[in-house]
Enzyme design. Structure first.
Site, mmCIF file in Angstrom:
data_model
loop_
_atom_site.group_PDB
_atom_site.id
_atom_site.type_symbol
_atom_site.label_atom_id
_atom_site.label_comp_id
_atom_site.label_asym_id
_atom_site.label_seq_id
_atom_site.Cartn_x
_atom_site.Cartn_y
_atom_site.Cartn_z
ATOM 1 N N ARG A 26 52.568 -14.877 -42.465
ATOM 2 C CA ARG A 26 51.168 -14.567 -42.792
ATOM 3 C C ARG A 26 50.800 -13.154 -42.342
ATOM 4 O O ARG A 26 49.706 -12.929 -41.812
ATOM 5 C CB ARG A 26 50.206 -15.584 -42.155
ATOM 6 N N ARG A 30 43.627 -12.724 -43.527
ATOM 7 C CA ARG A 30 42.237 -12.481 -43.118
ATOM 8 C C ARG A 30 42.069 -11.721 -41.817
ATOM 9 O O ARG A 30 40.986 -11.207 -41.546
ATOM 10 C CB ARG A 30 41.489 -13.819 -43.030
ATOM 11 N N ARG A 39 39.569 -9.378 -50.553
ATOM 12 C CA ARG A 39 39.310 -10.817 -50.698
ATOM 13 C C ARG A 39 37.876 -11.088 -51.131
ATOM 14 O O ARG A 39 37.612 -12.009 -51.907
ATOM 15 C CB ARG A 39 39.617 -11.510 -49.361
ATOM 16 N N ASP A 76 50.865 -18.000 -52.807
ATOM 17 C CA ASP A 76 50.648 -19.192 -51.985
ATOM 18 C C ASP A 76 51.621 -20.275 -52.414
ATOM 19 O O ASP A 76 52.116 -20.264 -53.549
ATOM 20 C CB ASP A 76 49.209 -19.695 -52.111
ATOM 21 N N TYR A 152 50.219 -32.187 -50.020
ATOM 22 C CA TYR A 152 48.947 -31.610 -50.486
ATOM 23 C C TYR A 152 48.503 -32.240 -51.808
ATOM 24 O O TYR A 152 47.324 -32.519 -52.011
ATOM 25 C CB TYR A 152 49.084 -30.098 -50.702
HETATM 26 O O1 1CP Z 1 51.776 -12.372 -45.800
HETATM 27 C C1 1CP Z 1 51.767 -13.567 -46.101
HETATM 28 O O2 1CP Z 1 52.502 -14.433 -45.566
HETATM 29 C C2 1CP Z 1 50.824 -13.977 -47.183
HETATM 30 C C3 1CP Z 1 51.374 -14.823 -48.256
HETATM 31 C C4 1CP Z 1 51.151 -16.320 -48.013
HETATM 32 C C5 1CP Z 1 52.116 -17.291 -47.727
HETATM 33 C C6 1CP Z 1 53.595 -17.067 -47.450
HETATM 34 C C7 1CP Z 1 49.914 -16.999 -48.129
HETATM 35 C C8 1CP Z 1 48.618 -16.368 -48.412
HETATM 36 N N1 1CP Z 1 50.129 -18.340 -48.008
HETATM 37 C C9 1CP Z 1 51.465 -18.548 -47.740
HETATM 38 C C10 1CP Z 1 52.143 -19.827 -47.568
HETATM 39 C C11 1CP Z 1 51.348 -21.054 -47.327
HETATM 40 N N2 1CP Z 1 50.192 -21.470 -47.916
HETATM 41 C C12 1CP Z 1 51.773 -22.082 -46.456
HETATM 42 C C13 1CP Z 1 53.082 -22.076 -45.692
HETATM 43 C C14 1CP Z 1 52.987 -21.270 -44.440
HETATM 44 C C15 1CP Z 1 52.261 -21.944 -43.284
HETATM 45 O O3 1CP Z 1 52.693 -23.034 -42.854
HETATM 46 O O4 1CP Z 1 51.289 -21.341 -42.819
HETATM 47 C C16 1CP Z 1 50.800 -23.105 -46.492
HETATM 48 C C17 1CP Z 1 50.816 -24.404 -45.719
HETATM 49 C C18 1CP Z 1 49.809 -22.716 -47.423
HETATM 50 C C19 1CP Z 1 48.627 -23.511 -47.851
HETATM 51 C C20 1CP Z 1 47.358 -22.794 -47.607
HETATM 52 N N3 1CP Z 1 47.039 -21.594 -48.159
HETATM 53 C C21 1CP Z 1 46.252 -23.210 -46.818
HETATM 54 C C22 1CP Z 1 46.102 -24.556 -46.123
HETATM 55 C C23 1CP Z 1 46.547 -24.525 -44.711
HETATM 56 C C24 1CP Z 1 46.316 -25.889 -44.091
HETATM 57 O O5 1CP Z 1 45.801 -25.906 -42.957
HETATM 58 O O6 1CP Z 1 46.630 -26.927 -44.707
HETATM 59 C C25 1CP Z 1 45.292 -22.197 -46.877
HETATM 60 C C26 1CP Z 1 43.943 -22.156 -46.192
HETATM 61 C C27 1CP Z 1 45.817 -21.183 -47.724
HETATM 62 C C28 1CP Z 1 45.108 -19.956 -48.154
HETATM 63 C C29 1CP Z 1 45.797 -18.676 -47.947
HETATM 64 N N4 1CP Z 1 47.091 -18.385 -48.356
HETATM 65 C C30 1CP Z 1 47.380 -17.090 -48.068
HETATM 66 C C31 1CP Z 1 46.212 -16.506 -47.459
HETATM 67 C C32 1CP Z 1 46.078 -15.070 -47.029
HETATM 68 C C33 1CP Z 1 45.228 -17.502 -47.397
HETATM 69 C C34 1CP Z 1 43.800 -17.334 -46.891
HETATM 70 C C35 1CP Z 1 42.881 -17.430 -48.041
HETATM 71 C C36 1CP Z 1 41.602 -16.689 -47.892
HETATM 72 O O7 1CP Z 1 41.590 -15.459 -47.690
HETATM 73 O O8 1CP Z 1 40.544 -17.311 -48.087
#
Ligand code: 1CP
Length: 345
Positions: A26, A30, A39, A76, A152
């Protein structure tokens, strides 16, 4: 420099290096003001992911800010459920919400065939990012594990315990396996397209590995990760691409994860289940500072960072990372601080 000579690919090839390659799960997100500025222009996060020019800009933000050794595709894991027609939306301040989650076994039999072309916006983003990166910075493509994507898709949102999903699986075992099978094939086609577009490395995120005991893990997660990795290793186009497997806080020994045949394990921050002598020579290791440490003062960060570096510095094939993703409350200066500290050792 050829990409294969980069320190990230050398470490994935289990080479011992004096200073480890560094990237952060990540790393775009944010916590960065540059990210928040972009964003703000999108109501639904997935609409931002569907814009390949914006994804390219976002993936490069942490590379430019911290001079990291690997870049990760900005996208994502939930793009695949969205392509299956489950209607994924991310609304401001909330997690993902599915408009058409899997409710019955019929929903699984009636799923449309996965068409990898529905995710062409992702491959365009990969192409753009790869074209913009210098050759010494490899690009990581990724997907969620079939189990994590199924969780999910059935729950219809995020959850602490995914109890609804666990009950559904118990009551619909055959359909659950059919769904996991469909997701495995979709992940394979999706990753193959990412590699075709320029991804140098693949990471599989099993972010909900912690929900399963070892027996359930074998049945619902490892079995499909193994199939996915076997498909990638057998395919001419993807056979040479290093694969990293991240599992969040598994309830069993990390040794088990080597059954997947991945090239590298991305470690959660607890170290009691990690047996370095067993893993050495089998897999590269990536990790595993607790991201919460980055909320502390610099002296404490330095002490905890040194603990991690002392454990892994002599390990052949070590990549510095966190045990899970950077959270929005982390100050970007702390990322700069630890990156520089590691390189000054
Ligand atoms: O630099 C990076 O890593 C950004 C690219 C990236 C990746 C690899 C994002 C952007 N998401 C992911 C993978 C991802 N998405 C995972 C696997 C990694 C982990 O375990 O953290 C998972 C579980 C998600 C699902 C996801 N995406 C959630 C739910 C988390 C939960 O608690 O269940 C959420 C909130 C997101 C949104 C998201 N994805 C990425 C960003 C920057 C964001 C935030 C969105 C925003 O700005 O509102």
């Amino acid at each position: 420099m050829k990409t294969s000579d980069s320190i990230f690919l050398r470490a994935l090839n289990k080479e011992s290096l004096k200073i480890p390659p560094i990237w952060y799960m990540r790393q775009a997100g944010r916590y960065m003001p540059e990210y928040r500025a972009i964003r703000r222009k999108f109501k639904n996060f997935l609409d931002m992911c569907k814009n390949p020019e914006v994804c390219c800009e976002l993936a490069l933000q942490p590379i430019n800010a911290f001079n990291l050794d690997a870049s990760i595709l900005f996208s994502d894991i939930l793009t695949i459920p969205d392509a299956f027609g489950l209607g994924v939306e991310f609304l401001e301040g909330e997690g993902p919400v599915f408009n058409n989650p899997i409710k019955t076994s019929k929903d699984i039999t009636n799923l449309p065939e996965f068409n990898p072309e529905d995710l062409s916006y992702v491959y365009k983003a990969v192409f753009n990012i790869k074209s913009a990166l210098p050759s010494n910075i490899p690009l990581i493509g990724f997907c969620g594990s079939p189990w994590t994507l199924a969780a999910y898709s059935i729950e219809g949102k995020s959850s602490k315990d995914f109890n609804y999903t666990r009950n559904f699986i118990q009551q619909n075992k055959d359909s659950a396996h059919l769904f996991l099978e469909k997701l495995t094939n979709a992940c394979f086609q999706y990753l193959k397209k990412q590699v075709h577009a320029g991804a140098d490395v693949i990471q599989i995120f099993d972010s909900w590995a912690n929900l399963l005991n070892e027996e359930e893990y074998n049945l619902y997660s490892m079995c499909y990760i193994k199939k996915l990795i076997a498909l990638l290793k057998e395919d001419e186009e993807t056979s040479k691409i290093p694969i990293i497997l991240f599992a969040r806080d598994p309830s069993f020994s990390t040794n088990k994860m080597t059954e997947s045949n991945s090239d590298c394990l991305s470690l959660f921050w607890n170290i009691d289940k990690i047996d370095k002598s067993y893993l050495q020579g089998k897999v590269a290791l990536q990790g595993n500072l607790n991201p919460k440490i980055l909320l502390e003062d610099d002296n404490l960060i330095k002490a905890e960072l040194n603990k991690v570096l002392n454990i892994f510095s002599n390990y052949p094939g070590y990549i510095f990372n966190l045990g899970h993703g950077i959270t929005p409350d982390i100050n970007p200066d702390k990322i700069k601080f630890i990156t520089e500290l590691i390189r000054s050792q």
